[in-house]
Motif scaffolding. Structure first.
Motif, PDB file in Angstrom:
ATOM      1  N   VAL A   1      -5.835   3.497  -2.642  1.00  0.00           N
ATOM      2  CA  VAL A   1      -5.158   2.214  -2.783  1.00  0.00           C
ATOM      3  C   VAL A   1      -6.112   1.121  -2.318  1.00  0.00           C
TER       4      VAL A   1
ATOM      5  N   VAL B   1       0.841  -1.204   0.000  1.00  0.00           N
ATOM      6  CA  VAL B   1       0.000   0.000   0.000  1.00  0.00           C
ATOM      7  C   VAL B   1       0.871   1.248   0.000  1.00  0.00           C
TER       8      VAL B   1
ATOM      9  N   ALA C   1      -0.029   6.971   1.714  1.00  0.00           N
ATOM     10  CA  ALA C   1      -1.278   6.337   2.116  1.00  0.00           C
ATOM     11  C   ALA C   1      -1.609   6.672   3.562  1.00  0.00           C
TER      12      ALA C   1
ATOM     13  N   ALA D   1       2.526   1.630  -3.423  1.00  0.00           N
ATOM     14  CA  ALA D   1       1.576   2.052  -4.455  1.00  0.00           C
ATOM     15  C   ALA D   1       1.271   3.538  -4.338  1.00  0.00           C
TER      16      ALA D   1
ATOM     17  N   CYS E   1      -3.359   1.013  -7.162  1.00  0.00           N
ATOM     18  CA  CYS E   1      -3.760   2.402  -6.959  1.00  0.00           C
ATOM     19  C   CYS E   1      -4.792   2.783  -8.009  1.00  0.00           C
TER      20      CYS E   1
END
Length: 694
Positions: free
Chosen positions: A300, A228, A239, A231, A260
């Motif tokens: 995400v 995560v 994130a 991404a 994403c």
């Protein structure tokens, strides 16, 4: 030679919240079962995914440990005659236990010697025991909402579809839920290639990994967190990680793949919470923020289908979120067409609780209670005005389209709509803050109007529910009354607010007069709620690191002033490290024990017969006159230090004075003096609750 024992319970997809508690239960059950069956083992590993719950016990012994039992028989003097020959008692006992009489042994129990039969039970092979252990482990698991399927009587979280059970290379045979155990499992639903054979129990993790299944929950969680973050970084953002969401997602997938996605920038015009709520609560997405901390039009998601069709998966997630945000945008625009004030009258048609009237009536009650609390807390004119206005508008957002669709946004939308209706910022913030704290560890209100309104709202609910007989039980608390009482305690303690619990209960109770008939009297409600708050405060104080006896000592002295009780508890705990504390405790205990025999608390100095009496009375008057103002000022550390000065006069009193003399007037006067001293010390804490460490 020790071997590994494997049990995998294959199921239809489990709810995410069921998995971790099930693994914790299985860990405990497996350890207990092996221990009770005398099967030694090296380690137990419990792991699982939405489709499987697994226990792997490493190094399980091939055979049970032998069981040796000692059975007590008759006394030696009864079992043998004077010549040392066994009597009929010894012979009968040996025969009944299936041992030879010459194998009986002697053991002394106290002054008497007895004969014992040693019975040794050879251990059974693990291959015989484990078929009994495995089904018992499955049946021992409990879930919040178990279900049955087909015509079976078995109850489990979800239907069981396969059972893999091995001891080393061999299948552990048993039947459960119409299934026979075997050596076969199933990999990832889409990537794993169907049924798989487990040759040896210890190969389980390798077999699963090759089948695109990460069975360890912690490993999946770490993979998701890393993916995560990576991404989001590829999109130039960071994130926003919610720990609860991370745990939930880890229990929703077997082989995580983060991706994403994006959404239209025009939705960023709405409040952040309107975007984050559908992303996080409904779609299990992680929002992405830019370097400036503002939301980016990105999210995400975590897929369970690998990376081959990632573009298709991304498009699907974007489509679903786009629909939700389009709905949210429509609700937002529609709600803005009328000011928040326009929703208030509609609350007359919304029931708060069937026995407690409408939400509109609740608004009237909390407005009155908030006004009283504002005055008690010394709010200035603007703070009082903001509080009363916020109280009127506090529940209006319940009638907005946005809150109807997303109930999690109550309070949040009230704040945003109040701002756009031209209400003062203090009013808008108080509307939002009056719902705080919403859960354990949540933020507390920061503004005085927010604190006042939150307390007023929660006290109104508590008094109303207790007044009509609605109280939490061991497992049921549908109105979250425990959480609301704890919320009141946290706000008062962290804000250092000086409020009387009894007065708040009385004011809230009077708010129902003439509108709603409560079943219980004010006295009954007050008694019940005071005990309810005492229990909450005891847990809260101990959660904050105070020992139970310090907490009990302080709460026994009273907690009507909740923040004062917390300050007293802190001061007492700190003072317990002072060398003077032990002496003070001894003095209090001696005075307290005798003072319980006192019929009154009136002291007549003219009845003193010794210098020790006069000295103690003089010290008590001087110290109480100095410590009293410290107590009123809530300077409890200083008060305790002064009170400790009573130790020497009390000790001298007990050395020189006989309290329980025949002269009734002199005796009662001495008891009254001790009673005054015990009550004075007890105004800070009931030291009789302190446990002395020996």
């Amino acid at each position: 030679m020790a071997k590994d024992f494997l049990l995998e319970i294959g199921v239809e997809e489990l709810p995410a919240r069921f998995l971790v508690p099930a693994l914790e239960q299985l860990q405990e059950l497996a350890a207990k079962a092996l221990r009770e069956n005398r099967l030694a083992y090296e380690d137990i590993i419990c792991c699982g995914t939405p489709r499987r719950i697994t226990v792997l016990a490493r190094g399980v012994a091939e055979k049970q440990e032998a069981l040796v039992q000692e059975v007590k028989g008759p006394a030696v003097k009864v079992a043998y005659n004077s010549g040392g020959e066994p009597t009929r008692a010894a012979l009968g006992f040996a025969k009944s236990q299936g041992v030879k009489v010459e194998d009986l042994v002697r053991r002394s129990i106290g002054p008497v010697e007895y004969v014992f039969a040693l019975k040794k039970e050879e251990g059974r092979p693990a291959a015989e025991v484990l078929p009994e252990v495995a089904p018992a482990l499955i049946e021992g698991l409990h879930f919040p909402k178990p279900m049955r399927w087909g015509n079976l009587e078995v109850r489990f979280a979800r239907p069981i579809r396969w059972l893999a059970c091995l001891y080393g290379d061999d299948v552990v045979p048993f039947t459960l839920a119409g299934l026979e155990s075997g050596r076969f499992t199933y990999g990832h639903r889409f990537l794993g290639g169907g049924r798989l054979e487990i040759t040896r129990a210890g190969d389980y993790f390798d077999v699963m990994r090759k089948a695109f299944v990460v069975v360890d929950v912690a490993e999946r969680r770490d993979m998701i967190l890393k993916q995560v973050n990576e991404a989001a970084a590829r999109e130039g953002g960071e994130a926003e990680i919610d720990e609860d969401l991370l745990d939930e997602v880890a229990n929703l997938v077997e082989f995580p793949t983060a991706l994403c996605g994006s959404f239209d920038e025009r939705y960023l015009e709405m409040p952040e919470e309107v975007l984050i709520t559908p992303m996080r609560e409904h779609q299990r997405y992680f929002p992405v923020r830019g370097a400036n901390g503002r939301l980016l039009p990105r999210f995400v998601a975590v897929s369970n289908s690998g990376s081959e069709n990632i573009d298709t998966v991304r498009a699907g997630n974007e489509k679903v979120l786009r629909a939700r945000l389009a709905d949210a945008s429509f609700f937002w625009q529609e709600d803005l067409k009328a000011p928040l004030e326009g929703k208030v009258e509609g609350l007359k048609k919304v029931v708060f609780q069937e026995s407690l009237g409408t939400v509109y009536e609740k608004v009237q009650r909390i407005t009155a209670l908030a006004g009283y609390l504002s005055v008690r807390l010394g709010a200035n004119a603007k703070q009082r005005a903001d509080t009363l206005r916020a109280a009127r508008l506090a529940k209006a957002d319940l009638l907005t389209n946005m809150v109807y669709e997303f109930p999690e946004l109550q309070g949040v939308m009230g704040r945003e709509y109040a701002r756009r209706s031209g209400e003062p910022e203090g009013v808008a913030l108080a509307i939002y803050e009056h719902y705080l704290p919403r859960f354990a560890g949540d933020a507390l209100p920061c503004t005085l109007p927010g604190k006042v309104l939150s307390i007023a709202d929660k006290m109104d609910t508590l008094v109303g529910c207790f007044g009509v007989g609605i109280e939490p039980t061991g497992s049921q608390d549908p109105y979250a009354l425990r959480r609301q009482a704890l919320g009141v305690c946290h706000i008062i303690i962290d804000g250092g607010l000086v409020l009387s619990l009894k007065e708040m209960i009385g004011r809230a109770y009077n708010g129902y007069a003439g509108r709603v008939e409560l079943k219980l009297s004010l006295e009954q409600v007050t008694a019940a709620l005071e005990e309810f708050f005492r229990q909450r405060l005891r847990v809260l104080f101990m959660d904050r690191g105070l020992p139970y006896d310090t907490v009990d000592a302080v709460l026994s002295a009273g907690f009507d002033d909740i923040s004062g009780a917390w300050l007293r508890a802190q001061a007492l705990e700190a003072f317990r490290a002072d060398p003077a504390f032990e002496a003070l405790l001894t003095a209090f205990t001696r005075a307290h024990n005798l003072s319980r025999k006192a019929g009154h608390g009136r002291v007549d100095p003219a009845l003193f017969e010794t210098a020790a009496e006069e000295g103690l009375y003089r010290s008590y008057r001087e110290i109480s006159s100095s410590a009293g103002p410290r107590i009123e000022a809530r300077d409890y550390p200083a008060a305790l230090s002064l009170i400790a000065g009573l130790q020497k006069p009390v000790d001298r009193f007990f050395e020189d004075v006989m309290v329980m003399v025949e002269n009734e007037r002199v005796r009662d006067n001495r008891l009254a003096l001790l009673k005054n001293i015990a009550q004075f010390i007890g105004s800070v804490a009931d030291l009789s609750k302190i446990v002395v460490q020996k």
